[in-house]
Design a protein around this motif. Sequence first.
Motif, PDB file in Angstrom:
ATOM      1  N   GLN A  89      -8.437 132.474   9.487  1.00 53.18           N
ATOM      2  CA  GLN A  89      -9.490 131.726  10.158  1.00 53.18           C
ATOM      3  C   GLN A  89     -10.245 130.805   9.208  1.00 53.18           C
ATOM      4  N   MET A  90     -10.075 130.973   7.913  1.00 53.83           N
ATOM      5  CA  MET A  90     -10.766 130.145   6.926  1.00 53.83           C
ATOM      6  C   MET A  90     -10.110 128.775   6.755  1.00 53.83           C
ATOM      7  N   VAL A  91      -8.850 128.642   7.160  1.00 52.09           N
ATOM      8  CA  VAL A  91      -8.083 127.463   6.771  1.00 52.09           C
ATOM      9  C   VAL A  91      -7.475 126.761   7.981  1.00 52.09           C
ATOM     10  N   SER A  92      -7.022 125.535   7.754  1.00 56.07           N
ATOM     11  CA  SER A  92      -6.312 124.761   8.765  1.00 56.07           C
ATOM     12  C   SER A  92      -4.930 125.364   9.025  1.00 56.07           C
ATOM     13  N   PRO A  93      -4.402 125.202  10.252  1.00 60.54           N
ATOM     14  CA  PRO A  93      -3.033 125.677  10.514  1.00 60.54           C
ATOM     15  C   PRO A  93      -1.999 125.057   9.583  1.00 60.54           C
ATOM     16  N   TRP A  94      -2.284 123.853   9.087  1.00 60.14           N
ATOM     17  CA  TRP A  94      -1.341 123.161   8.200  1.00 60.14           C
ATOM     18  C   TRP A  94      -1.549 123.543   6.737  1.00 60.14           C
ATOM     19  N   GLN A  95      -2.531 124.384   6.480  1.00 63.83           N
ATOM     20  CA  GLN A  95      -2.746 124.931   5.143  1.00 63.83           C
ATOM     21  C   GLN A  95      -2.471 126.431   5.096  1.00 63.83           C
ATOM     22  N   LEU A 114      -2.898 116.562   3.728  1.00 59.86           N
ATOM     23  CA  LEU A 114      -2.964 116.756   2.296  1.00 59.86           C
ATOM     24  C   LEU A 114      -1.587 117.092   1.735  1.00 59.86           C
ATOM     25  N   THR A 115      -1.350 116.658   0.501  1.00 57.95           N
ATOM     26  CA  THR A 115      -0.140 117.081  -0.192  1.00 57.95           C
ATOM     27  C   THR A 115      -0.272 118.547  -0.579  1.00 57.95           C
ATOM     28  N   LEU A 116       0.841 119.134  -1.023  1.00 53.62           N
ATOM     29  CA  LEU A 116       0.833 120.549  -1.398  1.00 53.62           C
ATOM     30  C   LEU A 116      -0.211 120.843  -2.465  1.00 53.62           C
ATOM     31  N   TRP A 117      -0.232 120.041  -3.531  1.00 54.02           N
ATOM     32  CA  TRP A 117      -1.116 120.336  -4.653  1.00 54.02           C
ATOM     33  C   TRP A 117      -2.569 120.043  -4.322  1.00 54.02           C
ATOM     34  N   ARG A 118      -2.823 119.004  -3.530  1.00 52.80           N
ATOM     35  CA  ARG A 118      -4.207 118.739  -3.105  1.00 52.80           C
ATOM     36  C   ARG A 118      -4.703 119.822  -2.164  1.00 52.80           C
ATOM     37  N   SER A 119      -3.815 120.302  -1.292  1.00 54.74           N
ATOM     38  CA  SER A 119      -4.183 121.383  -0.394  1.00 54.74           C
ATOM     39  C   SER A 119      -4.513 122.652  -1.180  1.00 54.74           C
ATOM     40  N   ALA A 120      -3.684 122.977  -2.174  1.00 53.68           N
ATOM     41  CA  ALA A 120      -3.945 124.143  -3.012  1.00 53.68           C
ATOM     42  C   ALA A 120      -5.249 123.989  -3.777  1.00 53.68           C
TER      43      ALA A 120
END
Length: 437
Positions: free
Chosen positions: A355-361, A209-215
């Motif tokens: 633990q709620m999120v992906s390591p890349w997020q 995901l891009t930064l803004w889509r991830s947010a």
Amino acid sequence: MSATDIHTSRASHTVLALLVGGYASIFLGRQIMAVMIEPIKLEFGASDTAMGLISGLAFAVAYALMGLPAGGLADRHSRVRLLALCGVVWAITTVICGLAVSFPMLVVARMLVAVTEAPVTPASLSLIADLYPARNRSLAISCFTAAPTLSAIVGLSLGAWVIDTWGWRTGFHIIATPPLLISVLLALAVREPPRGRFDNPLHAGAPGLTLWRSAGQLLGNPHYRKLVAACAWFSFSGLAFAMWNTPFLIRSHGLSLQSAGILAGVVTGCSAAVGGLFSGWLSDRLNVRSPAWLLGLPLIGTGFTLLSMLLYLLWPPGIAFRVGAVDVPAAMLWCALAGFFTMWWVAPCFNLLTQMVSPWQRATAIALQTICTTLAGIGLGPLLTGALSDLLLPWSGGESLRHALLLVHLSLLLAMFLLWRLYRQQAFAPAQALPAT
């Protein structure tokens, strides 16, 4: 434990120690503002509201504007190199604060400091999640988040002596040195650990995901939103108290600047450090039995914090005893108790968030959380407290700050409500983790 595990554990502890040292050094710049309020106010003829602006909102706005891009950088680039660079630039901007010749210049300089701090928390906590597995993560996080309490001890006690002796400008120049040394060690001696090595394999892939889509995905999760909102209310009351406790002791208990700074730093700092480390240790052990304790422990701690804080702020003036040349009010007993419990939310809530999120997020998620807590805590907390103190002055007189702090700390009830909702909704369950894409 194998030799490789022992080596990895020692390496992780070494990196954690550097992160704690760097965070404590940088946070010292925030904490020392508490003992700079009165001398800066006197030199520039500023009001309590203006001092709340420079110690809070101006810093927080700049921090918030850079927070999300900083989290994106930490999710996509070397976190170790990013932290090393931040330490160098932070030292330069802090020296500029000590060279300010006007109030507006000092405001701008503080905003520049905030920009350099923005990547520190998300990058550091993202690193910690790749240094320790979830079962040991709360204690590691509590060691990192105890850094502000360690800096409070130095900033409010030793800092009060430095400022009382050499002035507030010298204080800024002195605290600029340690981050430079730690930046050199990070750059030369620390390697970037594999990202997501302790996580669910489904969450450990490359970023999708891009930064803004991830947010947007993070903010679309109701459990994440409630957790971040609870953390923001904790910071709102906690940092307002940290910034105004020294002036409160001066005005309502008649202490000198040096005595008030020492008590606010040593008593609150030591009790908060011990309480934060204890809650991290206890959280790791209770988490093995049930992950529900990641929310239960903060709920218990917040209840005791609110009760102790109300007793501290309502306790009448009166010196219980003296330690050397320092007068110790009887109310400091409740201040110490409040300090012990006030950090109980930090390690469990951050562990749950990782633990709620992906390591890349992860860094982006922490950056969003930090933006909210910074705006609420550093931005609105000190500013609203100062404004309430000014507003209540015609009715409360010399006790206006006491009554302002009382009103601000009732916000802990909102944080408790949000955590209770998360507890009832079982937001700690693994099924609530966000997907990587």
